[in-house]
Design an enzyme around this catalytic site. Structure first.
Site, short mmCIF file in Angstrom:
data_model
loop_
_atom_site.label_atom_id
_atom_site.label_comp_id
_atom_site.label_asym_id
_atom_site.label_seq_id
_atom_site.Cartn_x
_atom_site.Cartn_y
_atom_site.Cartn_z
N GLY A 178 0.80 -1.23 0.00
CA GLY A 178 0.00 0.00 0.00
C GLY A 178 0.83 1.27 0.00
CB CYS A 180 2.52 2.21 4.71
SG CYS A 180 3.78 2.07 5.96
CB ALA A 210 3.25 23.23 9.79
CB ALA A 220 1.96 18.24 3.31
N GLY A 253 -3.25 17.20 4.52
CA GLY A 253 -4.11 16.14 5.04
C GLY A 253 -4.47 15.11 3.99
CB ALA A 303 1.11 2.45 9.07
CG HIS A 310 24.49 5.11 32.95
ND1 HIS A 310 24.00 6.36 32.65
CD2 HIS A 310 25.83 5.22 33.03
CE1 HIS A 310 25.02 7.21 32.57
NE2 HIS A 310 26.14 6.55 32.79
P1 NAI Z 1 -1.94 16.82 8.69
O1 NAI Z 1 -3.38 16.74 8.91
O2 NAI Z 1 -0.99 16.20 9.65
O3 NAI Z 1 -1.50 18.36 8.52
C1 NAI Z 1 -2.05 19.20 7.54
C2 NAI Z 1 -1.77 20.64 7.89
O4 NAI Z 1 -2.16 21.46 6.78
C3 NAI Z 1 -2.53 21.14 9.09
O5 NAI Z 1 -1.63 21.71 10.01
C4 NAI Z 1 -3.50 22.16 8.49
O6 NAI Z 1 -3.81 23.21 9.39
C5 NAI Z 1 -2.74 22.67 7.28
N1 NAI Z 1 -3.58 23.27 6.23
C6 NAI Z 1 -4.75 22.79 5.72
N2 NAI Z 1 -5.22 23.63 4.77
C7 NAI Z 1 -4.34 24.64 4.63
C8 NAI Z 1 -4.26 25.82 3.81
N3 NAI Z 1 -5.19 26.12 2.89
N4 NAI Z 1 -3.21 26.66 3.96
C9 NAI Z 1 -2.24 26.38 4.88
N5 NAI Z 1 -2.25 25.28 5.67
C10 NAI Z 1 -3.29 24.42 5.55
O7 NAI Z 1 -1.72 16.21 7.22
P2 NAI Z 1 -0.47 15.61 6.45
O8 NAI Z 1 0.82 16.10 7.01
O9 NAI Z 1 -0.78 15.85 5.02
O10 NAI Z 1 -0.56 14.07 6.78
C11 NAI Z 1 -1.70 13.31 6.36
C12 NAI Z 1 -1.90 12.11 7.26
O11 NAI Z 1 -0.85 11.18 7.11
C13 NAI Z 1 -1.99 12.51 8.71
O12 NAI Z 1 -3.11 11.89 9.28
C14 NAI Z 1 -0.72 11.97 9.30
O13 NAI Z 1 -0.90 11.54 10.63
C15 NAI Z 1 -0.37 10.81 8.38
N6 NAI Z 1 1.07 10.64 8.34
C16 NAI Z 1 1.70 10.14 9.42
C17 NAI Z 1 3.06 10.02 9.45
C18 NAI Z 1 3.72 9.50 10.67
O14 NAI Z 1 3.05 8.93 11.52
N7 NAI Z 1 5.02 9.69 10.84
C19 NAI Z 1 3.90 10.39 8.30
C20 NAI Z 1 3.13 10.95 7.23
C21 NAI Z 1 1.77 11.05 7.27
#
Ligand code: NAI
Length: 462
Positions: free
Chosen positions: A40, A42, A177, A266, A268, A317, A441
């Protein structure tokens, strides 16, 4: 008689884990996957490839920033981008082939193609219709779109395009962000790209404990990322030189724009269930596009279930994997269960950021009496030895009972350290339980123990 006990649609972490567990529990199992490889988003274009690039660029950062400090002298290496992408692809290949091996080992049938559900109990793949007692939707999610922003995956990219850029851009605007924006923004910042992150809210990483988010922003800023907060992106367009992003500052409605070689969107993700035929089948959906399920992942159609990003909850994931295992057990007549109160979250930047349970803001909102035990990695010998003294461990515990309610870590290996707190929380442990556990430690995990000690009579090295 049904041909299969279970047909799972989608071979991401939710689907493939569900399939393996179903097979282990004696169910005749098939998985429908239309991609060339299993795993997928991930494994193919998400968690795994981004971690390969994060690793490569972290090593580069170490060479440039820290090697001389340790007396390792000599010419500084440069980046062969094609080779770095090749390394990433190799990591993807090893992982996706690993799932193929596990399918063979567990006798899970891979039905290659894209599935539709023509009627309850039936799955159509290509021209063939298969029958199953149970069908599981594990189709995941896709990047959500933004008005006036057309993604071409070359100049204006989602996380998928960001993993295959033709060259290292001189400049990049990241819209959002969140986790993807900051992980991929870090990758490119370490490669020398001037990265500007434009975020709608007044803080980065929405939902993160505010104190941690603030420290995280300060550290990333020191690493060269620029932040424009409180800015709503209005649109992005490809120009002769690259792309232009226009935004409006929320505080005074003033408009501005930024030019960059590449724009990463990025903002969402949304459930991906297109083409399955759910509407014709009469499957109930939630207003935000998720498949509606009960506590046992059952939809309103008998024998049809859904898990992972396609249903409600954090798009992670490991959340999908846990739901996959729980559902397999339910379908096998056992008692599958996911504890949604103890699902860790990790951002794989350097330093890493991790969390589990409640944030301070949530506890305040709930009016709950709590105490905070904090310990800085500056007091951890091991962290200082690897130039990672920045950051801290923060444990939140009930003021009266000392039971751990949440934990937030920013620092070295935070993504691994969080799990001893997850286990503690699963067992309903108190901060004192952690504090009384001997920690080797010198390890980073001593910082966790010190934070637990700080919930009581005090940390030793603070
Ligand atoms: P996110 O939901 O984490 O962040 C999206 C950001 O975009 C938010 O801060 C939002 O306020 C901002 N935003 C939305 N519309 C905007 C606009 N018009 N102008 C400026 N800012 C705006 O989404 P992201 O980073 O795309 O990730 C998607 C999903 O994938 C999330 O649910 C995340 O948890 C998951 N993911 C998890 C990872 C991990 O666990 N390490 C790695 C990558 C993704």
């Amino acid at each position: 008689m049904a041909e299969f006990d279970v047909i799972i649609i989608g071979a991401g972490p939710g689907g493939y884990v569900c399939a393996i567990r179903c097979a282990q529990l004696g169910l005749k199992t098939a998985v429908v996957e239309g991609r060339e490889t299993l795993g997928g988003t991930c494994l193919n274009v998400g968690c795994i490839p981004s971690k390969a690039l994060l690793n490569a660029t972290h090593q580069l950062h170490e060479v440039h920033e820290n090697f001389e400090k340790m007396g390792i002298m000599g010419a500084k290496p440069t980046v062969d981008w094609a080779k770095m992408l090749g390394y990433k692809d190799d990591v993807i290949g090893q992982n996706t082939k690993g799932i193929e091996f596990l399918f063979k080992k567990n006798k899970v049938t891979w039905l290659k193609g894209w599935a539709t559900i023509p009627e309850a109990g039936k799955v159509k793949v290509g021209d063939e219709v298969h029958s199953a007692k149970n069908i599981v939707i594990a189709t995941g999610s896709e990047a959500s779109s933004l008005p006036n922003v057309t993604v071409d995956e070359e100049t204006i990219v989602t996380s998928t395009g960001a993993l295959t850029l033709k060259s290292i851009p001189k400049s990049m605007v990241v819209i959002g962000a969140g986790v993807i924006g900051l992980e991929m923004g870090s990758v490119y910042a370490r490669l020398g790209t001037q990265v500007t992150v434009v975020e709608y809210l007044d803080a980065i990483t929405p939902g993160m404990d505010a104190e941690v988010a603030k420290a995280f922003q300060r550290i990333l800023t020191k690493q060269g990322l620029k932040f424009i907060l409180g800015a709503a992106v209005q649109g992005a367009e490809v120009t002769k030189a690259g792309a232009k992003v226009s935004y409006k500052l929320r505080k005074d409605d003033s408009e501005a724009s930024l030019d960059a070689d590449v724009v990463l969107v990025a903002t969402g993700r949304k459930p991906y269930v297109a083409g399955l035929g759910l509407e014709a089948l009469g499957v109930e959906m939630l207003p935000r596009g998720q498949v509606k399920t009960d506590a046992h992942y059952a939809t309103n159609i008998k024998g049809l279930y859904a898990i992972g990003d396609a249903i409600i909850g954090p798009m992670l994931a490991h959340k999908a994997e846990d739901e996959g295992m729980a559902l397999a057990e339910i379908m096998a007549g056992k008692h599958g269960h996911v504890n949604y109160g103890v699902i860790p979250g990790v951002v794989y930047t350097t330093p890493e950021v991790s969390s589990v349970g409640a944030t301070e803001e949530q506890l305040t909102e709930q009016g709950r009496a709590y105490k905070v035990g904090k310990f800085s990695f500056m007091g951890n010998g091991r962290a200082k030895a690897v130039f990672q003294g920045e950051g801290f461990v923060k444990i939140l515990a009930d003021k009266d009972t000392d039971r751990i309610l949440g934990a937030h870590i920013i620092g070295p290996m935070a993504g691994d350290l969080i799990h001893e707190i997850c286990v503690a929380m699963e067992f309903g442990a108190s901060a004192q339980d952690l504090a009384m556990t001997c920690h080797a430690h010198p390890t980073y995990s001593e910082a966790v123990r010190e934070a637990a000690l700080a919930c009581g009579d005090g940390a030793i090295h603070a």
